[in-house]
Structures are given as C-alpha cells and as structure tokens.
Write an enzyme that holds these catalytic residues in place. Structure first.
Site, PDB file in Angstrom:
ATOM      1  N   CYS A   1      -6.520   0.762   0.266  1.00 38.08           N
ATOM      2  CA  CYS A   1      -6.357   0.129   1.585  1.00 38.08           C
ATOM      3  C   CYS A   1      -6.478  -1.375   1.414  1.00 38.08           C
ATOM      4  CB  CYS A   1      -7.408   0.645   2.569  1.00 38.08           C
ATOM      5  SG  CYS A   1      -7.223  -0.019   4.250  1.00 38.08           S
TER       6      CYS A   1
ATOM      7  N   CYS B   1      -1.932  -0.446   8.816  1.00 31.05           N
ATOM      8  CA  CYS B   1      -1.092  -1.653   8.710  1.00 31.05           C
ATOM      9  C   CYS B   1       0.307  -1.334   9.234  1.00 31.05           C
ATOM     10  CB  CYS B   1      -0.990  -2.114   7.253  1.00 31.05           C
ATOM     11  SG  CYS B   1      -2.530  -2.682   6.533  1.00 31.05           S
TER      12      CYS B   1
ATOM     13  N   CYS C   1       0.606   5.678   7.935  1.00 33.57           N
ATOM     14  CA  CYS C   1      -0.789   5.290   8.148  1.00 33.57           C
ATOM     15  C   CYS C   1      -0.900   4.288   9.286  1.00 33.57           C
ATOM     16  CB  CYS C   1      -1.362   4.685   6.859  1.00 33.57           C
ATOM     17  SG  CYS C   1      -3.070   4.133   7.028  1.00 33.57           S
TER      18      CYS C   1
ATOM     19  N   ASP D   1     -15.538 -12.247  26.356  1.00 34.77           N
ATOM     20  CA  ASP D   1     -14.905 -11.699  25.151  1.00 34.77           C
ATOM     21  C   ASP D   1     -14.929 -10.179  25.281  1.00 34.77           C
ATOM     22  OD1 ASP D   1     -13.849 -11.184  22.687  1.00 34.77           O
ATOM     23  OD2 ASP D   1     -15.498 -12.063  21.525  1.00 34.77           O
TER      24      ASP D   1
ATOM     25  N   CYS E   1       0.839  -1.193   0.000  1.00 38.09           N
ATOM     26  CA  CYS E   1       0.000   0.000   0.000  1.00 38.09           C
ATOM     27  C   CYS E   1       0.877   1.245   0.000  1.00 38.09           C
ATOM     28  CB  CYS E   1      -0.920  -0.001   1.217  1.00 38.09           C
ATOM     29  SG  CYS E   1      -1.913   1.493   1.387  1.00 38.09           S
TER      30      CYS E   1
ATOM     31  N   CYS F   1      -8.757  -9.966  22.120  1.00 34.08           N
ATOM     32  CA  CYS F   1      -7.946  -9.402  21.044  1.00 34.08           C
ATOM     33  C   CYS F   1      -6.751  -8.649  21.618  1.00 34.08           C
ATOM     34  CB  CYS F   1      -8.787  -8.473  20.169  1.00 34.08           C
ATOM     35  SG  CYS F   1      -9.470  -7.064  21.054  1.00 34.08           S
TER      36      CYS F   1
END
Length: 466
Positions: A164, A70, A67, A393, A60, A420
């Site tokens: 993206c 990522c 950015c 979660d 990208c 996460c």
C-alpha cells in the site's frame, strides 16, 4: 458485464445495505460529493491512455483490483492537483459564489505522494475479494480470513493487501504479520453478510517521539471481549515489530447486538502514542481525530493560523477540536481558546495535551454540537466567553443544520472553516453568507490526500461591518 457496470452494481448493493441498517440522517440529504471524473481503467486497457485521459502506470498492484484506497493513482500528480482546484471552484460557483471577487490560493501540494498517512483502518472479512480485474469480479463464499481494504463500492469482502502506498513500510509488515498470526490462531473473521465472526477491524496509527523514533499503536477491533484469544497474535507482533509500542482492543458488537456497550482494553503499553507539531506534543488515542498526512500537517495548521489573524486579546472557539491540535497551536497567540468535541477520548487527550504543553489559556469541553437546543448544552455554551474567532473543522458530513444559525447568532469577527469535503463546506458557507453578515475573504486548498479524490480546503469568512 463491463468493469463500469461492476462498480455501479457494487455501489448500488452498498447503498441498499446501508438503507436497511440505519435511519436516514440529515447529512444523507446533501448532494453527491464525488470528486472523481477519472474512471478507473480495466486491467486489459493500455494504461498510457484511457478514455481520452493521459495516465501513468499505477504503482500498486492492487489498484486494478478495484481497491478503494487510491482511486486516482493512475493520474499524474500535477493533474490531480489541477482537478482538485477546479472542482473546489466549481462547487462554490454552484452555490452562487462569484470567485472572481474572492482570493483563492493555489493548491498546496503534499511534500510527498507516498507513505504520508499516520492512520490506516483495515478490515477483516470472512470473504476474500478474489478479483484479479474489474471485468471479472469474484468473491469467495466465506470461511476464509482476509485483511486489507474494501474494494470501491463493496461492503462484503476485503482485498488481502500485500502492499500500500499510504502508510509507512512497517505498517504493511505489521498487517501481514497480523493476518498470518490470526490464521495460525484459528481466529474467525467477521462475515458481514451473515453478521457473525470475531475479528472485525485493524486500526494502525504511527507517530514519532521527540527523539524521532517511530511509534506504532495497533487497535484490534473485535465483536466481543475475549482478550485471551488475542494474546498469541499480540506477542507474535511484539517480537517481530520493535516499533510497536501500544496495543489496544476496541470491542464493537455487530449491528444486531448494538445494545451492548463498546469498550476498550489495553493489551500492551499505553493506550496512546505521542507526536510533535510546531514544538508542541500531542497524545493520540486509537479513536481520536488527528490529521492523517503527517508530512503536510504543519503547513496546513500554519495556514489556518494565518487565516485566523489573531491578536493577543482574541478569544477563539475551536469546534470539532479533536485532540486540540489547532486550539493549542493558537493558544500561544491569543488570550483564550476553547475547544468543543463530541468524542470523550479526544477531549481527555486535548486536556492532557494542554497540561503537557503548559498552556493554561486553553480549555476543552465534551459536547454534541448537533444538540444545541438541549438545555445542558445551551447552558454550558452560554457560560463561555463570546468568541472573536471561530474555527470549525467538522467531519465530511459538514455542519449540522442548527450550527450555521447558531454561528450567526454568535457573530464572531471571523469564521475559519476547515474541511476535507468542499461539497458540504460550500453548502454551509452559502448558509452563512446569504445572511449578508459574512463574506468570503480567502480560500486556500491543501492536498492532504494524494492519489485520492479528497482535498482539504480552508475558507476564511469575515464579518461585514454594520
């Protein structure tokens, strides 16, 4: 100033800004959760080798602008996976766990590393991030309209994204059209320094119906309620993006006017889209939580169900249940499942999803699990059947400090912690295990976020027999 110093400076500014605008919450005290040992190279560095790390050319063009989408796109995917696995082991070892006695599964890779996200949140900004490379950061003085992602560590400006890797192709086509239409209509973007402006954010969710057709839900976030100003933009998008089936407008006032009530208006279609997982249909609203990697979500939930080891007589509590995905998938294998969630729209979606799938043994309640000592919360939880299995979660901040003691008092046979953020997960699991009531039976990492430093981890705790 080097590119590293630029990133540190922006991070420092962001921390100072947040400290001025919000009180210190309990989760701010948790230690750093960074999973990023790979520094981002400046654009004038040969990408094949940087800082002793084998790298690949980023796919990208916005990556070298800083950015925030990522962060480790320049690292080969197999190395990303190895690092995430190693980092999870290190985080749990730092909390005193001997992982030699724990079954830790090999990280499950994402089936694809591109176009895997079903939800993207973009920011409007009156200040454009005009930096071509991190060694020469530049921000416009204001008055423009930019739409994209924020640079890493910055809160002031947005990168005008033209491409993206995360979402499906029609999403980026829609982003460009929204930007073009907003400028043509003379709509004002938010200036986060001056705390002025109208357009604040753009949320886009995607799903596929039972026939495999793509659906797009677009959420235009504004600081005040003026739907008539948005109609030309909405009509332009509907004409050129046939996959766009739902458009809503969430009104979220600026920080200085937060006393105003947040509202949502439906501008086109319904306020939700629908998706299918393991044969069950799920309604998804603009603010409801739904696992973002639609290409790996079936594998994740299958592993969660295996970790629960349900029987036809099991009673399950699903904490932070969102739209009821985990709860309803387990309802087919147990006696009863109860979902608890703070977000009202998610609870309404979960109730609808249970009815839609004709699962009468699932019930859902709106409850703030950070307020367990409140009388109404205590009375409601006491009225529920005690669980044999509890699935948690939580958001990235982890469990509120009052939850681990509450779970220990409930004493279910099994606790399955899906997270996460393994850093906060490791802290919470230590609190549960140091009571000598539970032990880690198995951990299973799943990569739901390729090219980012985030990773999902399933930790199964088994109650130690008295």
């Amino acid at each position: 100033m080097s590119w590293r110093h630029c990133v540190r400076a922006f991070s420092s500014a962001a921390r100072k800004r947040r400290s001025l605008l919000a009180p210190v919450a309990w989760h701010r005290r948790i230690k750093s959760t960074r999973l990023d040992p790979f520094p981002r190279p400046p654009s004038d560095t040969p990408i094949e080798s940087f800082d002793g790390i084998t790298t690949v050319a980023p796919q990208c063009k916005h990556f070298l602008q800083g950015c925030g989408g990522c962060k480790i796109q320049h690292i080969p995917y197999d190395q990303q996976l190895a690092h995430k696995q190693e980092r999870i082991n290190l985080l749990f070892a730092n909390e005193g766990f001997n992982l030699k006695s724990v079954s830790v599964g090999q990280i499950v890779p994402s089936p694809t590393t591109k176009h895997y996200r079903n939800k993207m949140d973009f920011s409007f900004s009156a200040r454009a991030w005009t930096t071509a490379k991190l060694t020469a950061p530049s921000v416009s003085s204001g008055g423009a309209l930019s739409l994209g992602l924020m640079p890493e560590g910055s809160w002031l400006a947005a990168i005008d994204l033209e491409e993206c890797l995360h979402p499906l192709e029609p999403v980026m086509r829609l982003v460009g059209l929204v930007r073009q239409s907003a400028i043509a209509a003379g709509l004002e973007a938010v200036d986060r320094k001056k705390q002025t402006g109208f357009l604040s954010g753009l949320g886009i969710r995607t799903a596929h119906d039972t026939h495999g057709n793509l659906q797009i839900l677009m959420n235009l976030v504004t600081t005040s309620s003026h739907p008539e100003l948005l109609r030309p933009l909405v009509h332009a998008c509907l004409r050129q993006v046939p996959e766009l089936t739902s458009v809503v407008n969430n009104v979220e006032p600026l920080l200085r006017t937060r006393h105003m009530i947040r509202t949502e208006h439906v501008l086109h279609g319904k306020s939700f889209i629908s998706d299918t997982i393991h044969g069950l249909q799920f309604r998804i609203s603009s603010k409801s939580f739904f696992q973002p990697n639609f290409r790996n979500v079936s594998q994740l939930y299958e592993l969660v169900q295996q970790a629960c080891k349900l029987t036809p007589q099991s009673v399950v509590w699903d904490l932070f249940c969102g739209t009821g995905t985990i709860a309803l998938l387990m309802a087919r294998q147990c006696k009863q499942v109860i979902g608890l969630e703070i977000e009202e729209s998610a609870v309404l979606d979960a109730i609808h999803n249970g009815q839609l799938n004709q699962l009468c043994n699932a019930q859902f309640h709106q409850v703030d699990l950070a307020k367990l000592k409140a009388r109404e919360v205590e009375d409601m939880l006491t009225s529920l059947p005690r669980p044999d299995v509890v699935v948690v979660d939580p958001p990235r901040a982890g469990l509120h400090p009052s939850l681990p003691p509450y779970l220990l008092a409930l004493a279910p046979t099994r606790i399955v912690y899906v997270s996460c953020n393994p850093a906060t997960q490791a802290v919470d699991v230590r609190k549960l295990c140091e009571s000598q009531m539970y032990t880690i039976e198995r951990m299973q990492p799943v990569d739901m976020f390729p090219h980012t430093t985030h990773v999902e981890n399933i930790c199964s705790l088994k109650r130690i027999s008295a």
